[in-house]
Design a protein around this motif. Structure first.
Motif: not given
Ligand SMILES: [Zn+2]
Ligand SMILES: [Zn+2]
Ligand SMILES: [Zn+2]
Ligand SMILES: [Zn+2]
Lengths: 172, 172
Positions: A65, A70-72
């Motif tokens: 991140r 917007h890594s999840t």
DNA sequence: CCGCGAAATGATACATTGTATCAATCAGGG
DNA sequence: CCCTGATTGATACAATGTATCATTTCGCGG
């Protein structure tokens, strides 16, 4: 064998070179199966490489991140699953973390020696352990394929630290 | 050696007897350390015993709630931790579940053979595996004490089932 | 029997770890 | 360009495990 090439510390540049080749090999294997090595997936591999040890999925997520806000979780787990399938990453069940394979040249059984004090992990391919496990399995009807064995204990440095602390106590 | 006593199936009554003695021993050990064997803790042990295999904490919780509607996760984990400390229960990292120790007479290293198909678990104390791991650890500075080794594979019956299914496919 | 202190529980909330779903995008071949 | 499968985004949720603190129980000495 001198010039600019000799300015790296022995432990760093050749490894980087080997890693580059390993990555190339992995990519070609993936492509031949119609799978792609993408930016996200590379980022996961780089983060593990930079760490030089095991990371949990959520620790990885934090690091990703920094670069990509917007890594999840789902994305991280997908990338990890991808690399595990490719044999480039192992999952450590006992610490719920993930680590680069140290011998990604080929599929392999092996052992992961884990220090419960400092978290250090050493990957080995010890014939003695592998064959003892194989023989035990034969006696009891089990077949152990493809799975790594985790051995949790305490590494040398940590034992030394422990003994030092003990000595400290006896003095006080 | 006959009369009512002989009406049990050979595999059941003597085990129950052995378990009763084991429980007594555990209780005395606990009490000597100022710890108590309570209703809740007994219930966890009974549930694992009735299962005859591994259960996750939340599977255990469901079963406990049949008898005692206000069991909670925290309670289950506390009881499990208690029994693990007493050496009566092992935790399976690879399946996140818990199982009765099959040799609770004394602390022990050992192996847990786990079938990834059916979940069956067999606990062994194989000298070959233990000493191979010990030697490997010596070479690399690790000491493995008190920890069980999990070996995940496929058991005989499941392999047989697998082969049968394959044959089925070739016929169709 | 009483009451003290340690052990255990109840109740609740929360933290961590891992998946499911489905629409939107992307990459590559014809 | 369009079709197809692979990948991602976004969101919500499921599963697993802990922290906290007030209350209760138990063993024991007085
Ligand atoms: Zn490996
Ligand atoms: Zn260590
Ligand atoms: Zn055991
Ligand atoms: Zn099986």
């Amino acid at each position: 064998m001198n010039g600019p090439e000799s300015m790296y510390k022995a432990s760093q540049r050749p490894e980087a070179e080997a890693q580059r080749r390993t990555l190339e090999r992995l990519e070609s294997v993936c492509r031949s199966r119609g799978r792609r090595v993408t930016r996200q997936r590379r980022a996961v591999l780089r983060a593990l490489l930079a760490q030089g040890g095991a990371l949990t999925a959520y620790e990885l997520l934090e690091r990703l991140r920094v670069e990509d806000g917007h890594s999840t979780p789902a994305g991280v787990y997908r990338a990890l699953e991808f690399w595990m399938a490719a044999g480039a990453v192992h999952r450590l069940q006992s610490t719920r973390s993930f680590i680069l394979c140290e011998h990604p040249e080929a599929p392999h059984p092996g052992q992961l020696l884990i220090c419960r004090e400092c978290g250090q992990v050493v990957e080995t391919q010890d014939k003695g352990v592998a064959s003892a496990a194989h023989r035990l399995g034969e006696r009891l009807g089990f077949v152990f394929d493809r799975h790594l064995v985790e051995l949790t204990g305490v590494c040398g440095p940590c034992r030394a630290r422990g003994r030092a602390a003990e000595a400290e106590c006896r003095h006080a």
